[in-house]
Design an enzyme around this catalytic site. Sequence first.
Site, PDB file in Angstrom:
ATOM      1  N   HIS A  38       0.838  -1.198   0.000  1.00 23.62           N
ATOM      2  CA  HIS A  38       0.000   0.000   0.000  1.00 23.62           C
ATOM      3  C   HIS A  38       0.874   1.250   0.000  1.00 23.62           C
ATOM      4  CE1 HIS A  38      -3.071  -2.803   1.910  1.00 23.62           C
ATOM      5  NE2 HIS A  38      -3.710  -2.318   0.866  1.00 23.62           N
ATOM      6  N   ARG A 191      -4.302 -10.108   4.261  1.00 23.96           N
ATOM      7  CA  ARG A 191      -4.691 -11.424   4.784  1.00 23.96           C
ATOM      8  C   ARG A 191      -3.490 -12.289   5.157  1.00 23.96           C
ATOM      9  NH1 ARG A 191      -9.075 -10.631   0.890  1.00 23.96           N
ATOM     10  NH2 ARG A 191     -11.078 -10.767   2.008  1.00 23.96           N
TER      11      ARG A 191
END
Length: 522
Positions: A38, A191
């Site tokens: 990110h 995740r």
Amino acid sequence: MVVPLPLLRRLAELQAWRRSLGEPPVLVPTMGALHGAHGDLIAAAAATGRPVLVTVFVNRIQFGPGEDFDRYPRSLDADRALAAAAGATALWAPAEADLYPLGPDGHLQLEPPLPLVRHLCGPGRPGHFRGVATVVSRLLALSGATTLVLGEKDWQQLQVLRAMVRDLGLPVRLLPCPTRRGPDGLPFSSRNSYLSEAERQQAAALPRALAAAAAAGRAGRQDGAGLEDQVRHDLEQAGLQVEYVQLVDPLLLQPLDQLRSLGLLAAAVRCGTTRLIDHRSLMTRAPIVAIDGPAGAGKSTVTRAVARQLGLIHLDTGAMYRAVTWWLQRRGLAPQEGPELQAALEGCGLRLEPRGDREQEVLIGGVTVTEAIRTAEVTAAVSTVAALPGVRTYLTALQRRYGETGGVVAEGRDIGTAVFPDAELKIFLTASVAERVRRRQADLQERGLPVPAAEQLTLEIEDRDTRDAGRAVAPLRRADDAVELVSDGLTIDAVVERIVDLFRERVPVEALLRAGGEPPAP
């Protein structure tokens, strides 16, 4: 004193922030639990020089029954710190009621094109991509962003959102970033935090299996079923539960029986209770961009700029035809078929040599003729010479040799139809006759050469178009799978940006990097 990154919670706060800007923001949509990948997206957005809005919203309508909506990791304070460090201007964490005032089921939901979700993750996650397209469309509409930055890890999601932007005619440019991987090759994912240490080691079999198949593809293995079976076997041997392994076309996401120049090999597995996805670009050669079009459409300038942006080699096929024309003129030979032409071609020693700036010098007999072939005398005769079957046969074979390993951006009249019919991207770049006349006059004036009247140049350009389109060998025409770009009213930068974006749709940045190119600039 460090000023905290503005945290926008309510819609009114976002609207006030928007009004304070002098330009539309760049949007980086996330579901939070931010990590280094990110950070890469935010940094790429910041590199545009415009305000960067990072969103954190766990979108329930993209989760299916029994999926991990309730336990999806949420860490807003840490997200805010990472976003600030990566270059964000503000972080927007909207309430569901602001995005869906009537509730998720009370709003129009966008159904993605069926072909894009028929394979890969689509069958196993019905409704997932509808939820993704719906939430991103809402985020774009409310934020006013005109640039959207996304990662390539979920390539299928990327293609769905590209289709959304295209089909709705949104004034939005999409910028993709390559997949970021850990030391074990596993792609960064929120995740991944679900994995135990032992599961992390087991999950690393996913990128290893895909990398091994990519190596097999480079070594010559091209049968799709065989490549898929190889990956499936390696994953099952590692104890991973395989949901799918598929080789697909990167643009259309349709299965490939045979690996041609470029394919996307993707897989989804479960490691324990965690679902993981990954993919690799399989290439038999580096990518090729073919740019065709009539004289005066700006092909040479555009091709050079595209090659520089992508970090590929500019194969100036037009210069090759000019070089042969110059050679025949120097030898006093008429442009006609016969033994003298063949002897001249065999003896010209034409070759291209890199200059170190992704450009190439043109040499004949070891002598550089890069500038000598740009005279008006050569320009007037090159179309006639190019129509000779012997010349085209000679130069087509030479161009194909230069493109055997790929990694080139080539321009001409028949690059996408005759020279590189399997190019990853084909462009037919054209412009009106009036626009080409204007450009030709400006070019001659800039070079200090005589500038003919517009009427004369119009006749010359129309005559050349007729000859190029009507010649018996490799006539000028748009390839069936080429994208036509009409450059009237567009700057060179705008045309280049459009071509680079079309390239990104077809070739992942990761594939370009593996081919020795460079990531396109924001």
